[in-house]
Design a protein around this motif. Structure first.
Motif, PDB file in Angstrom:
ATOM      1  N   VAL A  18       0.839  -1.196   0.000  1.00 22.71           N
ATOM      2  CA  VAL A  18       0.000   0.000   0.000  1.00 22.71           C
ATOM      3  C   VAL A  18       0.873   1.244   0.000  1.00 22.71           C
ATOM      4  O   VAL A  18       0.631   2.203  -0.730  1.00 22.71           O
ATOM      5  CB  VAL A  18      -0.936  -0.016   1.231  1.00 22.71           C
ATOM      6  N   LEU A  19       1.927   1.191   0.817  1.00 21.28           N
ATOM      7  CA  LEU A  19       2.813   2.356   0.931  1.00 21.28           C
ATOM      8  C   LEU A  19       3.440   2.717  -0.407  1.00 21.28           C
ATOM      9  O   LEU A  19       3.615   3.872  -0.726  1.00 21.28           O
ATOM     10  CB  LEU A  19       3.926   2.073   1.945  1.00 21.28           C
ATOM     11  N   VAL A  20       3.778   1.687  -1.166  1.00 20.53           N
ATOM     12  CA  VAL A  20       4.436   1.950  -2.436  1.00 20.53           C
ATOM     13  C   VAL A  20       3.432   2.417  -3.477  1.00 20.53           C
ATOM     14  O   VAL A  20       3.666   3.351  -4.229  1.00 20.53           O
ATOM     15  CB  VAL A  20       5.174   0.684  -2.916  1.00 20.53           C
ATOM     16  N   LEU A  21       2.278   1.789  -3.493  1.00 24.48           N
ATOM     17  CA  LEU A  21       1.344   2.015  -4.591  1.00 24.48           C
ATOM     18  C   LEU A  21       0.559   3.309  -4.448  1.00 24.48           C
ATOM     19  O   LEU A  21       0.394   4.058  -5.404  1.00 24.48           O
ATOM     20  CB  LEU A  21       0.380   0.826  -4.671  1.00 24.48           C
ATOM     21  N   LEU A  22       0.077   3.585  -3.232  1.00 19.30           N
ATOM     22  CA  LEU A  22      -0.843   4.708  -3.061  1.00 19.30           C
ATOM     23  C   LEU A  22      -0.286   6.054  -3.500  1.00 19.30           C
ATOM     24  O   LEU A  22      -0.958   6.783  -4.214  1.00 19.30           O
ATOM     25  CB  LEU A  22      -1.319   4.769  -1.614  1.00 19.30           C
ATOM     26  N   PRO A  23       0.956   6.385  -3.084  1.00 17.80           N
ATOM     27  CA  PRO A  23       1.439   7.712  -3.487  1.00 17.80           C
ATOM     28  C   PRO A  23       1.471   7.850  -4.998  1.00 17.80           C
ATOM     29  O   PRO A  23       1.159   8.881  -5.549  1.00 17.80           O
ATOM     30  CB  PRO A  23       2.854   7.788  -2.897  1.00 17.80           C
ATOM     31  N   VAL A  24       1.807   6.752  -5.639  1.00 10.42           N
ATOM     32  CA  VAL A  24       1.923   6.778  -7.089  1.00 10.42           C
ATOM     33  C   VAL A  24       0.567   7.090  -7.712  1.00 10.42           C
ATOM     34  O   VAL A  24       0.421   7.995  -8.541  1.00 10.42           O
ATOM     35  CB  VAL A  24       2.440   5.417  -7.569  1.00 10.42           C
ATOM     36  N   LEU A  44      -2.226   8.294  -6.248  1.00  8.97           N
ATOM     37  CA  LEU A  44      -2.778   9.586  -5.849  1.00  8.97           C
ATOM     38  C   LEU A  44      -2.020  10.724  -6.503  1.00  8.97           C
ATOM     39  O   LEU A  44      -2.603  11.690  -6.963  1.00  8.97           O
ATOM     40  CB  LEU A  44      -2.742   9.730  -4.324  1.00  8.97           C
ATOM     41  N   ALA A  45      -0.692  10.590  -6.545  1.00 15.00           N
ATOM     42  CA  ALA A  45       0.106  11.650  -7.153  1.00 15.00           C
ATOM     43  C   ALA A  45      -0.260  11.772  -8.624  1.00 15.00           C
ATOM     44  O   ALA A  45      -0.380  12.873  -9.154  1.00 15.00           O
ATOM     45  CB  ALA A  45       1.596  11.343  -7.000  1.00 15.00           C
ATOM     46  N   GLY A  46      -0.489  10.642  -9.268  1.00 12.98           N
ATOM     47  CA  GLY A  46      -0.885  10.668 -10.664  1.00 12.98           C
ATOM     48  C   GLY A  46      -2.168  11.455 -10.846  1.00 12.98           C
ATOM     49  O   GLY A  46      -2.274  12.321 -11.711  1.00 12.98           O
ATOM     50  N   SER A  76      -3.421  13.759  -8.813  1.00 14.55           N
ATOM     51  CA  SER A  76      -3.313  15.169  -8.475  1.00 14.55           C
ATOM     52  C   SER A  76      -2.651  15.950  -9.604  1.00 14.55           C
ATOM     53  O   SER A  76      -3.020  17.074  -9.876  1.00 14.55           O
ATOM     54  CB  SER A  76      -2.523  15.346  -7.180  1.00 14.55           C
ATOM     55  N   SER A  77      -1.684  15.327 -10.281  1.00 13.18           N
ATOM     56  CA  SER A  77      -1.010  16.096 -11.322  1.00 13.18           C
ATOM     57  C   SER A  77      -1.923  16.241 -12.537  1.00 13.18           C
ATOM     58  O   SER A  77      -1.943  17.270 -13.176  1.00 13.18           O
ATOM     59  CB  SER A  77       0.301  15.432 -11.708  1.00 13.18           C
ATOM     60  N   SER A 116      -4.364  19.030 -11.974  1.00 19.90           N
ATOM     61  CA  SER A 116      -3.870  20.399 -11.941  1.00 19.90           C
ATOM     62  C   SER A 116      -3.394  20.871 -13.298  1.00 19.90           C
ATOM     63  O   SER A 116      -3.309  22.053 -13.556  1.00 19.90           O
ATOM     64  CB  SER A 116      -2.711  20.482 -10.958  1.00 19.90           C
TER      65      SER A 116
END
Lengths: 258, 276
Positions: free
Chosen positions: A5-11, A13-15, A17-18, A21
């Motif tokens: 989860v730690l590895v996948l989620l930021p990826v 979510l970050a995807g 958010s960018s 924007s």
């Protein structure tokens, strides 16, 4: 599970958010060329790219300016770029050894070194020997890191002139700009930087030229990368850097002709 | 906490130390103010890439704060409340981004998330996602360096929390969801707020991992600190003007928000008043 989860989620979510924007994304018809370039070229390459884009309207050149060491680390570790323009041969050779270049590197411009001092030159430094004299009096001299191209060249110039600066009197900048900043912001009494950086800051420093016999030529090699997404356009841009139009822009910024 | 009727008077030397500490923080910023060319501030900002950099800084720092919350809260909870093998090792890894030299953090991220890294290659093959040199990459770099601040702050609050409140709630018949929503969350809310503020601030100032992992690309990954770095030699007035935006934004947020974080005892009273 937790690590997954730690590895996948930021990826993910970050995807999101960018994407959310970035309303003004580039047109998909255009070719976006990413060029990683040494920070000492920050002020000149965008002008050359503009001239290139006028001839090749389908190409959008995007610059990533950083120290040659950072660029080398980026390319070695798989960051995406189409071409690189570096200061000095050492980082380029490192890329070549790791088989990351997609073509032979070519020199696109040259630079030399100058001594910069604080505007009023309080130590009356007039030569490389003067630098050593100031250091002996306890003043701090600013040099690029030995591992940065400008630092290797500065040390070569010093040793050619038989001048030695005690380590304790030298502040080390990670690139040419950080080295110049140590002088303009008042920490160091003088430093050795590229002549173009000195010229760019001429209101804030006093420039002492290093005579030709003692000086060295700093070459800027450029190359297309093995992992380039747009090899054809990258090759044309690297070739364009050697064209008379590009050379005229380099010369205006204080670089030496090929 | 905060209820003592006795007003303690500080001895004179405390006042002196406070004065020195305050001067240390206030004077450099005033000094920076003398470098900003106030009369040409508007045109300096217009001529620089400050607007775009400001937008990117807001996007990346707020996304990093949200990610720190979403991922960091369960992590802080686990570190504070669960016992498992390797817990202190995991905590060590969580804190490591605080000490990694700038470029090293970026290279570490590249080694995993670039197209040639073991996670990045897989992401690129199945989803076409390439994180380095992208805004998403800048968010990832900012999250990596800022989440530790959130996790330590919240974990410390959870560990120092008096479990008696939660046990009392359970004795009085609250189920575990009620206990968490009515007792635990209100009690740690101020720490969560402080952790969010810290991680947002760290993400806003983030430089090293970003320039290495996400690159320094105008409009895509060039946040305010990177824009300042690029401008400060060639065009110092634009560089200092850009710094002033960073300083002003953060200062306003710190002043406005920090006063409202409150303390745990008030939080609990407030939540019991909210009861229907």
């Amino acid at each position: 599970m937790l690590s997954f989860v730690l590895v996948l989620l930021p990826v993910l979510l970050a995807g999101c958010s960018s994407e959310g924007s970035d309303g003004s994304g580039p047109d998909r018809q255009r070719v976006e060329l990413i060029v990683s370039a040494a920070s000492s070229l920050t002020d000149v390459l965008p002008d050359i790219a503009e001239a290139f884009e006028a001839e090749r309207p389908e190409v959008d050149i995007i610059f990533n300016f950083a120290s040659s060491g950072v660029i080398s680390a980026q390319v070695n570790n798989g960051a995406p770029a189409d071409a690189v323009v570096l200061a000095g041969w050492a980082p380029m050779e490192a890329l070549d050894e790791n088989e990351l270049l997609g073509g032979e590197p070519v020199i696109v411009t040259n630079n030399t070194l100058v001594i910069v001092t604080q505007p009023d030159n309080p130590e009356r430094i007039g030569s490389l020997v003067g630098l050593a004299a100031a250091a002996a009096e306890g003043e701090i001299i600013s040099l690029c890191s030995e591992n940065a191209p400008c630092g290797a060249l500065a040390r070569q110039v010093l040793s050619q002139a038989g001048v030695e600066l005690p380590d304790g009197q030298v502040t080390v900048g990670q690139d040419a700009r950080a080295t110049l900043r140590a002088v303009t912001e008042g920490g160091a009494v003088a430093g050795i930087v590229y002549s173009t950086d000195g010229a760019g800051a001429e209101q804030r420093v006093h420039i002492v030229p290093i005579p030709g016999a003692d000086n060295v030529t700093a070459a800027y090699p450029a190359a297309v990368l093995e992992g380039a997404q747009h090899t054809v356009e990258a090759v044309s841009f690297v070739e364009y850097l050697r064209s008379p139009d590009a050379q005229a822009i380099f010369a205006d910024a204080g670089f030496l002709p090929l | 906490m905060g209820r003592s009727p006795v007003r303690l008077r500080s001895p004179w030397y405390v006042t002196v130390f406070v004065g020195c500490a305050a001067a240390l923080f206030v004077l450099p910023i005033l000094g920076l103010g003398t470098r900003v060319s106030w009369t040409t501030l508007g045109s300096d900002l217009a001529s620089s890439q400050a607007g775009e950099a400001f937008r990117l800084s807001m996007v990346t720092s707020l996304s990093a704060a949200v990610l720190s919350f979403v991922l960091g809260l369960p992590l802080a909870w686990t570190l504070a409340r669960r016992q498992f093998w390797g817990k202190s090792i995991l905590r060590g890894f969580v804190l490591l981004p605080l000490v990694l030299p700038p470029v090293v953090g970026g290279v570490a991220l590249l080694s995993v998330f670039s197209r040639r890294g073991y996670v990045g290659g897989w992401l690129y093959d199945i989803a076409g996602i390439d994180l380095p040199f992208s805004t998403a990459g800048a968010v990832l770099a900012a999250t990596y360096v800022s989440m530790p601040f959130f996790v330590i702050t919240v974990e410390a609050a959870l560990r120092s929390l008096d479990r008696a409140f939660e046990e009392a709630a359970a004795t009085l018949g609250a189920d575990s969801r009620e206990t968490v929503t009515r007792i635990t969350i209100p009690l740690v809310a101020p720490a969560v707020g402080a952790g969010l503020l810290l991680s947002w601030a760290r993400a806003l100032g983030e430089f090293g991992a970003t320039i290495t992992f996400a690159g320094n690309i105008v409009g895509r990954t060039q946040t305010l600190p990177l824009a300042v770095y690029e401008q400060i030699e060639a065009n110092p007035s634009a560089g200092y003007a850009t710094s002033s935006i960073l300083v002003a934004t953060s200062l306003v947020v710190f002043v406005v928000l920090h006063g409202r974080l409150g303390d745990p005892s008030r939080a609990l009273t407030r939540s019991s008043e909210d009861r229907p």
